[in-house]
Design a protein around this motif. Structure first.
Motif, mmCIF file in Angstrom:
data_model
loop_
_atom_site.group_PDB
_atom_site.id
_atom_site.type_symbol
_atom_site.label_atom_id
_atom_site.label_comp_id
_atom_site.label_asym_id
_atom_site.label_seq_id
_atom_site.Cartn_x
_atom_site.Cartn_y
_atom_site.Cartn_z
ATOM 1 N N TYR A 84 0.798 -1.233 0.000
ATOM 2 C CA TYR A 84 0.000 0.000 0.000
ATOM 3 C C TYR A 84 0.833 1.287 0.000
ATOM 4 C CZ TYR A 84 -3.403 3.506 1.544
ATOM 5 O OH TYR A 84 -4.178 4.631 1.645
ATOM 6 N N PRO A 85 1.875 1.417 0.864
ATOM 7 C CA PRO A 85 2.593 2.699 0.897
ATOM 8 C C PRO A 85 3.125 3.116 -0.474
ATOM 9 C CG PRO A 85 3.290 1.288 2.697
ATOM 10 C CD PRO A 85 2.412 0.446 1.825
ATOM 11 N N VAL A 87 1.852 1.733 -3.632
ATOM 12 C CA VAL A 87 0.767 1.757 -4.629
ATOM 13 C C VAL A 87 -0.119 2.990 -4.457
ATOM 14 C CG1 VAL A 87 -1.261 0.525 -5.508
ATOM 15 C CG2 VAL A 87 0.778 -0.757 -4.844
ATOM 16 N N ARG A 88 -0.319 3.420 -3.201
ATOM 17 C CA ARG A 88 -1.253 4.533 -3.000
ATOM 18 C C ARG A 88 -0.729 5.838 -3.614
ATOM 19 N NH1 ARG A 88 0.228 8.075 1.141
ATOM 20 N NH2 ARG A 88 1.837 7.147 2.414
ATOM 21 N N THR A 89 0.598 5.944 -3.792
ATOM 22 C CA THR A 89 1.150 7.183 -4.349
ATOM 23 C C THR A 89 1.050 7.218 -5.878
ATOM 24 O OG1 THR A 89 3.378 6.295 -4.585
ATOM 25 C CG2 THR A 89 2.861 7.350 -2.484
ATOM 26 N N ARG A 91 -1.262 5.273 -9.099
ATOM 27 C CA ARG A 91 -2.219 4.254 -9.532
ATOM 28 C C ARG A 91 -1.628 3.276 -10.544
ATOM 29 N NH1 ARG A 91 -7.413 4.117 -9.027
ATOM 30 N NH2 ARG A 91 -7.464 3.156 -11.075
ATOM 31 N N SER A 110 -1.915 -3.924 -3.523
ATOM 32 C CA SER A 110 -2.797 -3.006 -2.796
ATOM 33 C C SER A 110 -3.757 -2.325 -3.769
ATOM 34 C CB SER A 110 -1.935 -1.959 -2.093
ATOM 35 O OG SER A 110 -2.749 -0.920 -1.647
ATOM 36 N N PRO A 112 -5.452 0.848 -5.201
ATOM 37 C CA PRO A 112 -4.821 2.166 -5.229
ATOM 38 C C PRO A 112 -5.541 3.253 -4.426
ATOM 39 C CG PRO A 112 -5.497 1.474 -7.450
ATOM 40 C CD PRO A 112 -5.937 0.410 -6.510
ATOM 41 N N GLY A 113 -6.824 3.118 -4.174
ATOM 42 C CA GLY A 113 -7.526 4.170 -3.423
ATOM 43 C C GLY A 113 -7.952 5.313 -4.311
ATOM 44 N N CYS A 115 -8.445 9.428 -5.680
ATOM 45 C CA CYS A 115 -7.496 10.493 -6.015
ATOM 46 C C CYS A 115 -8.288 11.735 -6.380
ATOM 47 C CB CYS A 115 -6.534 10.041 -7.106
ATOM 48 S SG CYS A 115 -7.044 10.354 -8.752
ATOM 49 N N GLY A 141 -8.065 -4.144 1.865
ATOM 50 C CA GLY A 141 -7.449 -3.150 0.985
ATOM 51 C C GLY A 141 -6.509 -3.724 -0.059
ATOM 52 N N TYR A 142 -6.437 -5.056 -0.123
ATOM 53 C CA TYR A 142 -5.543 -5.677 -1.111
ATOM 54 C C TYR A 142 -6.342 -6.522 -2.096
ATOM 55 C CZ TYR A 142 -1.141 -4.301 0.981
ATOM 56 O OH TYR A 142 -0.062 -3.572 1.412
#
Ligand code: UD1
Length: 418
Positions: A84-85, A87-89, A91, A110, A112-113, A115, A141-142
């Motif tokens: 996550y740390p 992938v979240r930054t 996509r 992860s 991506p969440g 944006c 979240g994965y």
């Protein structure tokens, strides 16, 4: 955090476009499909590229990045997690899912969440991989995917907003190692997908139809290493084109493929510019005043959503009223409020923005919200009277290589401050 201080500027001369970030990222992910060495040249030295390097290193790749060339070697690793740390930054990291699954039979990537440009679902990526036979669960979240082997299918990949670039990349990569012939219908036609297919072919994949909405892939047992040079960044070239119009400055844009920019060049001509092209360059002569136009963003070969914000700046200076319709990311209008703080007159309703040309803008303190919105604010700063401060420019460092140096060489009054 860094900021740009920008004064009203005229630009002049030649600018060289860097290699494409959006082409480089999926190509880097594709190196997971082989254990052999890959060499990728023309890669821009950007934050997003370093994020992808870290993800690949976590997956057992050994990477050297020097003078725009990536040398990717494999260590003996069966790791299959993209955390996550990282992938979240970015996509684009989600496109390690397809190659990991195809090569290592397992992937834990992860999600991506969200944006700032709106919801960014991954349902099409998951649908496509499930159709190839993957067992996929979403947990904490994965995205957890498994498949003993992938089986070729006829997959329809169209979504509510048309094709998806990175979903096409994911399914294309996975299907190179699937059993049989995969057909990807409603695939994205973007030049970055064509570039990815060219790289995969160099690795030994059998693909036809890339660049059209129907791609056929005959799966192979394995792929080998490859040497490749990525295409120039069409969005960077389009950003300089918008800057040329907004500052009424003639520019020569080098190392670009005009064939990737046809819809953009058409719009620039409708705005009154003279645009001449040869195989690798654009020559822009802006008009004495900018004509209003209607722009609708669409998947390629339509006008790119990634240039919508930048073109709003010259349209704010036009003689008359323009309409922008955003059909790819209908919420992608964070830059509107900031441009209005500089004197623009833009009103937004749903996916539409109505831009009343105001003739000139004035400098202000503005906040960058995402990569392309930041580029729009820099262009607005160059066009505006007085001094503009663009805060949070770290977004620009994700996607534009040496932007301020390139602008300075063209005569822009711009400096970076901490
Ligand atoms: C890529 C580009 C990005 C560009 C975008 C559209 C990279 C690294 N990024 O992003 O710069 O703005 O294409 O040209 O290449 N969608 C779904 N379900 C999905 C996937 C997407 O509904 O599973 C929707 C999106 O919300 C959007 C549309 O499809 O409305 C297009 O998005 P997509 O092409 O997937 O964008 P990306 O590939 O993420």
């Amino acid at each position: 955090m860094d900021k740009f201080i920008i004064w009203n500027s005229s630009l002049k001369g030649e600018v060289e476009v860097s290699g494409s970030k959006n082409a480089s990222l999926p190509i880097m992910a594709a190196t997971l499909l082989t254990d052999e060495e890959c060499r990728i040249s023309g890669v821009p030295n950007l934050r997003d590229i370093h994020t992808m390097i870290k993800i690949l290193e976590g997956l057992g790749k050994e990477i050297k990045f020097q003078d725009g060339t990536l040398i990717v070697k494999s260590k003996k690793s069966r790791s299959y997690t993209a955390p996550y740390p990282l992938v979240r930054t970015m996509r684009a990291s989600f496109c390690v899912l397809g190659p990991l699954l195809a090569k290592r039979k397992k992937a834990k990537v992860s999600l991506p969440g969200g944006c700032v440009i709106g919801p960014r679902p991954v349902d099409l990526h998951i649908k496509g991989l499930r159709e190839l036979g993957a067992n996929i669960k979403i947990e904490r979240g994965y995205c957890l995917a498994e498949a003993k082997s992938l089986i070729a299918r006829h997959i329809f990949l169209g979504g509510e907003f048309g094709s998806s670039v990175l979903a096409t990349a994911n399914i294309l990569m996975a299907s190179t190692l699937a059993k049989g012939e995969t057909i990807i219908e409603s695939s994205a036609c973007e030049p970055e997908i064509v570039d990815l297919a060219s790289f995969l072919k160099k690795m030994g994949a059998e693909i036809i139809g890339e660049g059209t909405p129907l791609i056929r892939v005959r799966g192979k047992k394995s792929l080998g290493g490859a040497e490749f040079t990525v295409i120039p960044d069409r969005i960077e070239a389009g950003t300089f084109l918008a800057a040329s119009l907004a500052t009424y400055s003639p520019l020569t844009i080098k190392n670009t493929n005009p064939l990737h920019l046809t819809s953009v060049i058409e719009i620039a001509k409708k705005m009154g510019a003279s645009v001449k092209v040869n195989s690798f360059s654009l020559f822009i002569k802006p008009p004495s005043y900018i004509k209003p136009v209607s722009i609708t963003t669409l998947p390629y070969p339509g006008f790119p959503t990634d240039l919508q914000a930048q073109f709003m700046v010259p349209l704010s200076l036009a003689k008359g009223v323009s309409l922008v319709t955003e059909k790819v990311f209908p919420d992608r209008f964070m830059h509107v409020a900031e441009l209005n703080r500089m004197g623009a007159k833009i009103s937004r309703s749903g996916p539409y923005a109505i831009i009343e040309g105001v003739g000139s803008l004035y400098g202000a303190e503005v906040m960058a919200s995402d990569l392309r919105a930041s580029a729009a604010l820099v262009i607005a700063g160059l066009a505006a009277q007085g001094k503009t401060e663009v805060l949070r420019i770290y977004h620009l460092d994700r996607g534009y290589f040496h932007l301020e140096e390139k602008l300075k060489k063209l005569g822009a009054k711009i400096k970076r401050e901490r």
